[in-house]
Design an enzyme around this catalytic site. Structure first.
Site, mmCIF file in Angstrom:
data_model
loop_
_atom_site.group_PDB
_atom_site.id
_atom_site.type_symbol
_atom_site.label_atom_id
_atom_site.label_comp_id
_atom_site.label_asym_id
_atom_site.label_seq_id
_atom_site.Cartn_x
_atom_site.Cartn_y
_atom_site.Cartn_z
ATOM 1 N N SER A 121 0.828 -1.201 0.000
ATOM 2 C CA SER A 121 0.000 0.000 0.000
ATOM 3 C C SER A 121 0.858 1.244 0.000
ATOM 4 O O SER A 121 0.355 2.341 -0.234
ATOM 5 C CB SER A 121 -0.859 0.060 1.272
ATOM 6 O OG SER A 121 -1.566 -1.115 1.451
ATOM 7 N N HIS A 142 -1.724 -2.585 -6.789
ATOM 8 C CA HIS A 142 -2.390 -2.308 -5.509
ATOM 9 C C HIS A 142 -3.902 -2.472 -5.643
ATOM 10 O O HIS A 142 -4.551 -1.694 -6.337
ATOM 11 C CB HIS A 142 -2.019 -0.882 -5.061
ATOM 12 C CG HIS A 142 -2.564 -0.516 -3.732
ATOM 13 N ND1 HIS A 142 -2.975 0.753 -3.413
ATOM 14 C CD2 HIS A 142 -2.762 -1.261 -2.619
ATOM 15 C CE1 HIS A 142 -3.406 0.775 -2.162
ATOM 16 N NE2 HIS A 142 -3.290 -0.436 -1.666
ATOM 17 N N GLU A 154 -4.370 -0.043 -8.725
ATOM 18 C CA GLU A 154 -3.336 0.933 -9.077
ATOM 19 C C GLU A 154 -2.127 0.174 -9.614
ATOM 20 O O GLU A 154 -1.663 -0.776 -8.972
ATOM 21 C CB GLU A 154 -2.903 1.743 -7.840
ATOM 22 C CG GLU A 154 -3.900 2.778 -7.392
ATOM 23 C CD GLU A 154 -3.431 3.543 -6.149
ATOM 24 O OE1 GLU A 154 -3.367 4.772 -6.203
ATOM 25 O OE2 GLU A 154 -3.130 2.904 -5.121
ATOM 26 N N ASN A 192 -4.123 6.147 -1.526
ATOM 27 C CA ASN A 192 -3.817 6.295 -0.096
ATOM 28 C C ASN A 192 -3.270 7.688 0.232
ATOM 29 O O ASN A 192 -3.440 8.168 1.352
ATOM 30 C CB ASN A 192 -2.838 5.221 0.371
ATOM 31 C CG ASN A 192 -3.558 3.908 0.654
ATOM 32 O OD1 ASN A 192 -4.760 3.900 0.908
ATOM 33 N ND2 ASN A 192 -2.831 2.809 0.603
HETATM 34 N N1 3HC Z 1 -16.565 -10.341 -1.061
HETATM 35 C C1 3HC Z 1 -17.440 -10.384 -2.086
HETATM 36 N N2 3HC Z 1 -18.531 -9.576 -2.179
HETATM 37 C C2 3HC Z 1 -18.732 -8.709 -1.167
HETATM 38 C C3 3HC Z 1 -17.865 -8.611 -0.057
HETATM 39 C C4 3HC Z 1 -16.748 -9.465 -0.030
HETATM 40 N N3 3HC Z 1 -15.853 -9.455 0.963
HETATM 41 N N4 3HC Z 1 -18.331 -7.647 0.775
HETATM 42 C C5 3HC Z 1 -19.455 -7.161 0.195
HETATM 43 N N5 3HC Z 1 -19.678 -7.795 -0.972
HETATM 44 C C6 3HC Z 1 -20.750 -7.526 -1.937
HETATM 45 C C7 3HC Z 1 -22.073 -8.059 -1.431
HETATM 46 O O1 3HC Z 1 -22.254 -9.399 -1.840
HETATM 47 C C8 3HC Z 1 -23.062 -7.124 -2.104
HETATM 48 O O2 3HC Z 1 -23.268 -7.514 -3.443
HETATM 49 P P1 3HC Z 1 -24.724 -7.339 -4.133
HETATM 50 O O3 3HC Z 1 -25.154 -5.932 -3.885
HETATM 51 O O4 3HC Z 1 -24.457 -7.637 -5.586
HETATM 52 O O5 3HC Z 1 -25.585 -8.363 -3.467
HETATM 53 C C9 3HC Z 1 -22.310 -5.785 -2.174
HETATM 54 O O6 3HC Z 1 -20.915 -6.121 -2.055
HETATM 55 C C10 3HC Z 1 -22.707 -4.878 -1.050
HETATM 56 O O7 3HC Z 1 -22.458 -5.550 0.177
HETATM 57 P P2 3HC Z 1 -23.362 -5.447 1.457
HETATM 58 O O8 3HC Z 1 -24.793 -5.226 1.052
HETATM 59 O O9 3HC Z 1 -23.075 -6.612 2.355
HETATM 60 O O10 3HC Z 1 -22.788 -4.210 2.250
HETATM 61 P P3 3HC Z 1 -22.590 -2.728 1.816
HETATM 62 O O11 3HC Z 1 -23.576 -2.259 0.815
HETATM 63 O O12 3HC Z 1 -22.456 -2.014 3.101
HETATM 64 O O13 3HC Z 1 -21.164 -2.749 1.073
HETATM 65 C C11 3HC Z 1 -18.823 -2.570 1.034
HETATM 66 C C12 3HC Z 1 -20.024 -3.192 1.728
HETATM 67 C C13 3HC Z 1 -18.685 -3.161 -0.373
HETATM 68 C C14 3HC Z 1 -17.622 -2.930 1.866
HETATM 69 C C15 3HC Z 1 -19.057 -1.020 0.924
HETATM 70 O O14 3HC Z 1 -19.417 -0.522 2.169
HETATM 71 C C16 3HC Z 1 -17.832 -0.275 0.421
HETATM 72 O O15 3HC Z 1 -17.550 -0.244 -0.747
HETATM 73 N N6 3HC Z 1 -17.109 0.347 1.370
HETATM 74 C C17 3HC Z 1 -15.906 1.134 1.050
HETATM 75 C C18 3HC Z 1 -14.742 0.209 0.881
HETATM 76 C C19 3HC Z 1 -13.503 0.955 0.545
HETATM 77 O O16 3HC Z 1 -13.414 2.179 0.532
HETATM 78 N N7 3HC Z 1 -12.461 0.175 0.269
HETATM 79 C C20 3HC Z 1 -11.124 0.713 0.011
HETATM 80 C C21 3HC Z 1 -10.307 0.584 1.248
HETATM 81 S S1 3HC Z 1 -8.703 1.267 1.044
HETATM 82 C C22 3HC Z 1 -7.756 -0.033 0.590
HETATM 83 O O17 3HC Z 1 -8.195 -1.153 0.474
HETATM 84 C C23 3HC Z 1 -6.334 0.297 0.306
HETATM 85 C C24 3HC Z 1 -5.422 -0.220 1.360
HETATM 86 O O18 3HC Z 1 -4.103 -0.015 0.892
HETATM 87 C C25 3HC Z 1 -5.569 0.473 2.689
#
Ligand code: 3HC
Length: 285
Positions: A121, A142, A154, A192
């Site tokens: 990251s 990434h 990325e 990030n």
């Molecule tokens: N695997 C597969 N599918 C998943 C999943 C997983 N782990 N988590 C959620 N999903 C799918 C669900 O099946 C659902 O699909 P559908 O709508 O087609 O049925 C969809 O995603 C939405 O899930 P939920 O209804 O359970 O929950 P939410 O609507 O609250 O979504 C979330 C959950 C996808 C995590 C959403 O809240 C989100 O996008 N959050 C932001 C995540 C983010 O910003 N990530 C980046 C982090 S930074 C990073 O990773 C970089 C690192 O270097 C720090």
């Protein structure tokens, strides 16, 4: 140059298991390496559970799940990745561990044209590239959490990375159904560099007693249409990962904005790592 069909993934935590799952679903032969039997078993269970959830939600059939699972193999030994054309390392965000893994892979891979991608990251890609005998074949790739959901990857070429490596990595990203953006090899890359100061500001707001986590999160969810607020997102990312990323960025730029706040450090020291440990800014079942 043949397109990639044999992929290696090192590390089967949140990111590695997500990458392996997506690749197996897209038809690649995926071999996953993990250091310990326990970690491997946990990762394998996470992948299987995710496929099962996909079946329950009607996203894939039982046959497709079984075919994808059959494309996955697991090992404790990096030597078992010798025939891979492309390996993505997704081990802990720790410079020493990542360097050891990249060097181990460099020795293990039989094909000198095989590419080594790191899912770091924040660690400069060039530092990992020059630790190998193939600096032109090392690149940052990434992914974002949860990998099966987030559409972005990325691509971070080091100054040593060849154009051909960039193109092959771009092709693989497309094969995995991800949209690549090219990012500079500076700590934090693009996403990030913007996201981490925002997340740390939210921690500082809690630390100073300025607002409660639920209010901060609701503010950003309802006020700005973010899918989750910054503290829920930190719990998803893992507080120790966020701390490590912030430390790398601080080390590079010495910007107070990137310095991990004391509250974050204390929570990590207490083992309150977020969802994965059952407790972070919120409590999880
Ligand atoms: N695997 C597969 N599918 C998943 C999943 C997983 N782990 N988590 C959620 N999903 C799918 C669900 O099946 C659902 O699909 P559908 O709508 O087609 O049925 C969809 O995603 C939405 O899930 P939920 O209804 O359970 O929950 P939410 O609507 O609250 O979504 C979330 C959950 C996808 C995590 C959403 O809240 C989100 O996008 N959050 C932001 C995540 C983010 O910003 N990530 C980046 C982090 S930074 C990073 O990773 C970089 C690192 O270097 C720090």
């Amino acid at each position: 140059m043949d397109s990639v069909t044999r992929l290696g993934v090192v590390g089967c935590g949140l990111m590695g298991s997500g990458i392996a799952e997506v690749a197996a679903r897209q038809g690649l032969d995926v071999r996953v390496a993990e250091a310990t039997p326990d970690a491997l078993e946990t990762g394998r269970r996470r992948i299987t559970a995710s496929f099962d959830r996909g079946v329950q939600r009607g996203k894939l059939s039982e046959v497709e799940r079984d075919q994808a699972l059959a494309r996955l193999s697991f090992t404790h030994d990096l030597a078992d990745l010798a025939d891979r054309q492309f390996v993505i390392e997704a081990v802990a965000e720790n410079r020493g561990i990542k360097t050891d893994v990249i060097q181990g892979l460099d020795k293990a891979l039989e094909d000198p044209a095989a590419i080594l991608a790191t899912n770091t990251s924040s660690i400069p890609i060039v530092d990992l590239a020059v630790a190998t005998e193939r600096p032109g074949k090392v690149i940052g790739m990434h992914f974002f959490n949860p990998v099966p959901v987030q559409g972005l990857v990325e691509l971070i070429p080091a100054i040593t990375t060849s154009q051909e490596t960039v193109q092959r990595t771009r092709d693989l990203a497309a094969r995995l159904g991800k949209q690549p953006i090219q990012a500079p090899d500076r700590s934090g890359f693009v996403v990030n560099a913007l996201l981490v100061p925002y997340l740390l500001s939210a921690v500082r707001m809690v630390e100073s007693g300025g607002a409660r986590p639920e209010d901060i999160d609701q503010g950003m969810e309802l006020g700005c249409a973010h899918p989750m607020g910054p503290l829920r997102l930190l719990d998803l990312i893992g507080l120790e990962t966020a701390q490590a990323v912030a430390e790398s960025m601080y080390e590079e730029f010495k910007e107070p904005l990137y310095a991990p706040p004391a509250l974050l450090r204390r929570m990590v020291a207490a083992g309150h790592l977020g969802r994965k440990s059952g407790r972070g800014f919120y409590i999880y079942d």
